[in-house]
Each structure stands twice: as C-alpha cells, then as structure tokens.
Scaffold this motif. Structure first.
Motif, PDB file in Angstrom:
ATOM      1  N   THR A  12       0.833  -1.199   0.000  1.00 56.01           N
ATOM      2  CA  THR A  12       0.000   0.000   0.000  1.00 56.01           C
ATOM      3  C   THR A  12       0.872   1.254   0.000  1.00 56.01           C
ATOM      4  O   THR A  12       0.621   2.199  -0.743  1.00 56.01           O
ATOM      5  N   PHE A  13       1.917   1.256   0.834  1.00 58.78           N
ATOM      6  CA  PHE A  13       2.832   2.392   0.885  1.00 58.78           C
ATOM      7  C   PHE A  13       3.460   2.659  -0.476  1.00 58.78           C
ATOM      8  O   PHE A  13       3.487   3.800  -0.946  1.00 58.78           O
ATOM      9  N   VAL A  14       3.952   1.620  -1.134  1.00 56.99           N
ATOM     10  CA  VAL A  14       4.604   1.780  -2.439  1.00 56.99           C
ATOM     11  C   VAL A  14       3.607   2.294  -3.477  1.00 56.99           C
ATOM     12  O   VAL A  14       3.935   3.160  -4.300  1.00 56.99           O
ATOM     13  N   THR A  15       2.381   1.789  -3.429  1.00 53.53           N
ATOM     14  CA  THR A  15       1.366   2.231  -4.394  1.00 53.53           C
ATOM     15  C   THR A  15       1.024   3.694  -4.190  1.00 53.53           C
ATOM     16  O   THR A  15       0.910   4.461  -5.154  1.00 53.53           O
ATOM     17  N   MET A  22      -3.701   9.300  -2.400  1.00 52.02           N
ATOM     18  CA  MET A  22      -4.450   8.267  -1.692  1.00 52.02           C
ATOM     19  C   MET A  22      -5.605   7.754  -2.547  1.00 52.02           C
ATOM     20  O   MET A  22      -5.901   6.551  -2.582  1.00 52.02           O
ATOM     21  N   THR A  23      -6.257   8.662  -3.250  1.00 52.52           N
ATOM     22  CA  THR A  23      -7.410   8.278  -4.069  1.00 52.52           C
ATOM     23  C   THR A  23      -6.986   7.363  -5.203  1.00 52.52           C
ATOM     24  O   THR A  23      -7.609   6.325  -5.449  1.00 52.52           O
ATOM     25  N   ALA A  24      -5.919   7.733  -5.926  1.00 49.20           N
ATOM     26  CA  ALA A  24      -5.444   6.901  -7.031  1.00 49.20           C
ATOM     27  C   ALA A  24      -4.962   5.540  -6.522  1.00 49.20           C
ATOM     28  O   ALA A  24      -5.192   4.509  -7.159  1.00 49.20           O
ATOM     29  N   VAL A  36      -6.912   2.767   2.779  1.00 46.24           N
ATOM     30  CA  VAL A  36      -5.525   3.058   2.403  1.00 46.24           C
ATOM     31  C   VAL A  36      -4.872   3.951   3.444  1.00 46.24           C
ATOM     32  O   VAL A  36      -3.733   3.710   3.873  1.00 46.24           O
ATOM     33  N   SER A  37      -5.586   4.992   3.887  1.00 44.41           N
ATOM     34  CA  SER A  37      -5.043   5.896   4.911  1.00 44.41           C
ATOM     35  C   SER A  37      -4.733   5.146   6.201  1.00 44.41           C
ATOM     36  O   SER A  37      -3.689   5.370   6.835  1.00 44.41           O
ATOM     37  N   GLN A  38      -5.612   4.238   6.588  1.00 40.96           N
ATOM     38  CA  GLN A  38      -5.400   3.458   7.816  1.00 40.96           C
ATOM     39  C   GLN A  38      -4.180   2.556   7.690  1.00 40.96           C
ATOM     40  O   GLN A  38      -3.403   2.413   8.644  1.00 40.96           O
ATOM     41  N   GLN A  39      -3.999   1.947   6.505  1.00 34.58           N
ATOM     42  CA  GLN A  39      -2.848   1.062   6.330  1.00 34.58           C
ATOM     43  C   GLN A  39      -1.534   1.844   6.364  1.00 34.58           C
ATOM     44  O   GLN A  39      -0.541   1.374   6.929  1.00 34.58           O
ATOM     45  N   ARG A  57       1.244  20.538  -4.217  1.00 40.03           N
ATOM     46  CA  ARG A  57       1.138  19.615  -5.351  1.00 40.03           C
ATOM     47  C   ARG A  57       0.555  18.267  -4.960  1.00 40.03           C
ATOM     48  O   ARG A  57       0.356  17.402  -5.806  1.00 40.03           O
ATOM     49  N   GLY A  58       0.305  18.064  -3.666  1.00 39.53           N
ATOM     50  CA  GLY A  58      -0.268  16.801  -3.212  1.00 39.53           C
ATOM     51  C   GLY A  58       0.639  16.100  -2.225  1.00 39.53           C
ATOM     52  O   GLY A  58       1.368  16.744  -1.459  1.00 39.53           O
ATOM     53  N   LEU A  59       0.621  14.772  -2.256  1.00 41.48           N
ATOM     54  CA  LEU A  59       1.435  13.977  -1.333  1.00 41.48           C
ATOM     55  C   LEU A  59       2.876  13.887  -1.823  1.00 41.48           C
ATOM     56  O   LEU A  59       3.126  13.754  -3.021  1.00 41.48           O
ATOM     57  N   ARG A  60       3.815  13.938  -0.891  1.00 45.23           N
ATOM     58  CA  ARG A  60       5.211  13.648  -1.234  1.00 45.23           C
ATOM     59  C   ARG A  60       5.859  12.922  -0.063  1.00 45.23           C
ATOM     60  O   ARG A  60       5.416  13.037   1.091  1.00 45.23           O
ATOM     61  N   LEU A  61       6.881  12.164  -0.375  1.00 38.96           N
ATOM     62  CA  LEU A  61       7.572  11.378   0.643  1.00 38.96           C
ATOM     63  C   LEU A  61       8.389  12.269   1.569  1.00 38.96           C
ATOM     64  O   LEU A  61       9.006  13.245   1.133  1.00 38.96           O
ATOM     65  N   THR A  62       8.381  11.919   2.853  1.00 42.49           N
ATOM     66  CA  THR A  62       9.307  12.536   3.795  1.00 42.49           C
ATOM     67  C   THR A  62      10.683  11.905   3.583  1.00 42.49           C
ATOM     68  O   THR A  62      10.852  10.984   2.773  1.00 42.49           O
TER      69      THR A  62
END
Length: 289
Positions: A12-15, A22-24, A36-39, A57-62
């Motif tokens: 889930t994290f990789v996806t 999160m939606t995609a 997905v958010s819970q996982q 721009r949305g989500l990005r990795l820390t």
C-alpha cells in the motif's frame, strides 16, 4: 522484540508513493481511501516515523519515506519472486486475455513474452477487440481479464497508466491539411472514436472516414501511405510516423487511461499472475520512460 513488516502494508505504501495520491492508490488496490489511509498509518506507527507529507502539489515522501521506498520495492519484488517460484506449479490451465488492437503489439508485447516464458504450462488465449467490446466480453464471462482504454475519470478497473491521445500522420505528409480531413480509425467501436469526432465537430472541421474495419495493420497502412490521419496513444505511435503538433491545425484530444479490469466473480491463479505481470510491466515501462 522482533517486528516483522506486513507486506500488505508495504505494498500500500509503495502504491501511494507511486501514485502520489491516496485516491489513485485506493482505485489501484481496490480499497476505500479510508482503508488506504489506515494502512499507511499502521505502517507509520510500526516504524515510528511519518512517511508522507502534503504540499500544494499533493502527497510527497518525507526523508524517512524516501529511505524506505527503494527498499520497500525490493522487498515486494523478492516476495513476488518467491511466490512465483514456490507457487509456480499451481499456476496452470488456461487464461483468456482481452487486449485492444493497438496495445497487443506495443505496450503489452514484453509482458506476454515474460508471462509465457515463466508459465509455459498456461494456455494463453488472446482476444483482440475494441475496448467497449472487451468490456462486454468480460461482463459476459468469455474472457478472464481485460486491458481497456477509457477516458480519464472514474472507472471500475485499475488505472495502470495515463497517456496522451494524439493525432498521427505520415512523416512530411499532406493528409493532415486536406479538407474534409481524411480520418482512419481501426473500428467504429473504437474507444477513441467518440472523442476524436467530438473534437473535430466542436472545432468545425469537416472530416470523412477512410477506414473503419477492425484491422490495425490496415489503419497503419492508410496513415503510412498518407491517405489519412488517425488518433493513437502517444506511447503506441510507430517511429516512422509523426505525432502531429498543435500547429497542424487539428484540435487537441483528451488523455486516456489504460485500465486493468478483472471479473466480479473472482479470478483464478493463472489470471491473477497475468494481472500482476501486466501491472509490473507497465510500471517498469513508465519508470524507464
């Protein structure tokens, strides 16, 4: 105390990281956005760090997420390799795959070859048709899974890639300038046809049909001979043909998604593995591009 990473959470994290949404990711994994958010939260709790942050721009990795990302992909690849090797003997029988004409010899050719080599005991049946016809066949149970081209938006399938729909013509050709515009489309049921004709009509361009008979080779021949132009996904355009620029005077076309559809009644091991090969194959192609 030894902690083990749950591969489902890692997947889930990789996806989410690949999709940056999160939606995609929820659509790709056939889960709700809340699940997905819970996982992701469970994985963050297990590791004791945040993996994502939001910006404009949305989500990005820390930084922690970036450190995990490559290792997580290697973990999943190893997991999948072990599964394929140990469970390979259980993957047998027949699998019927539906593919649009334009994808079978381009994007999906390496996937088909790799799957056939890994599982020689599986009998593969290819059904080539337009995307609407494949959707009907899947619903009727005559194929086991299908790759379908659809306008970008809500879908019952899993979005594997998004590509530009582009005008295509002969190199240095003149068909693009003719009026009425000669247009060659593989079939009257082609998924692109409504978008193409709508764009032409909205821009007041006269057009005429040169070919609509369900044969990708004949369509290619009419374009290559400069008898007509056509519309294809950018990634499927042969190198000896031109993607026509905006200056050619033809209207812009919408993006299309390449979606994987599975039947509602369940999927057997051979089809499940085929679906995984298709996912991985298109993901690797996007990274390479």
């Amino acid at each position: 105390m030894i902690r083990n990473l749950d591969t489902a959470l890692v997947r889930t994290f990789v996806t989410v990281a690949d999709k940056a949404s999160m939606t995609a990711a929820a659509n790709a994994l056939h889960l709700t956005q809340g699940a997905v958010s819970q996982q992701v939260k469970r994985l963050e709790d297990t590791l004791g760090c945040s993996l994502f942050e939001r910006d404009r721009r949305g989500l990005r990795l820390t930084r922690s997420g970036e450190r995990l990302f490559d290792k997580a992909k290697r973990l999943l690849n190893l997991n999948d390799e072990i599964w394929a090797e140990m469970a390979g003997s259980a993957v047998a029988g027949q699998v019927r795959l539906g593919v649009p004409y334009d994808l079978v010899g381009t994007l999906l050719a390496p996937v088909l070859k790799a799957y056939a080599e890994t599982y020689p005991q599986v009998e593969i049946s290819l059904v080539c048709a337009s995307s609407p016809e494949l959707a009907t066949a899947l619903a009727g149970g005559t194929i086991d899974l299908a790759v379908i081209e659809e306008r970008v938006g809500p879908t019952a399938g899993e979005c594997l890639a998004v590509d530009r729909l582009v005008w295509v013509g002969a190199k240095g050709g003149v068909a693009r300038a003719k009026r009425p515009l000669p247009v060659s489309i593989v079939a009257d049921t082609c998924a692109f046809r409504p978008a193409v004709l709508s764009a032409l009509n909205e821009h007041g361009l006269e057009w005429r049909t040169v070919f609509e008979n369900g044969n990708i080779d004949a369509t290619t021949a009419t374009v290559r001979s400069d008898l007509a132009v056509t519309a294809w996904l950018a990634s499927t355009v042969p190198p000896d043909l031109d993607i026509l620029p905006f200056e050619s005077g033809l209207p812009p076309l919408p993006n299309f998604a390449i979606n994987l559809h599975l039947p509602r009644h369940g999927v057997g091991p051979a089809a499940q593995e085929f679906a995984r090969y298709i996912r991985d194959g298109l993901a690797r192609r996007q990274v390479a591009a």
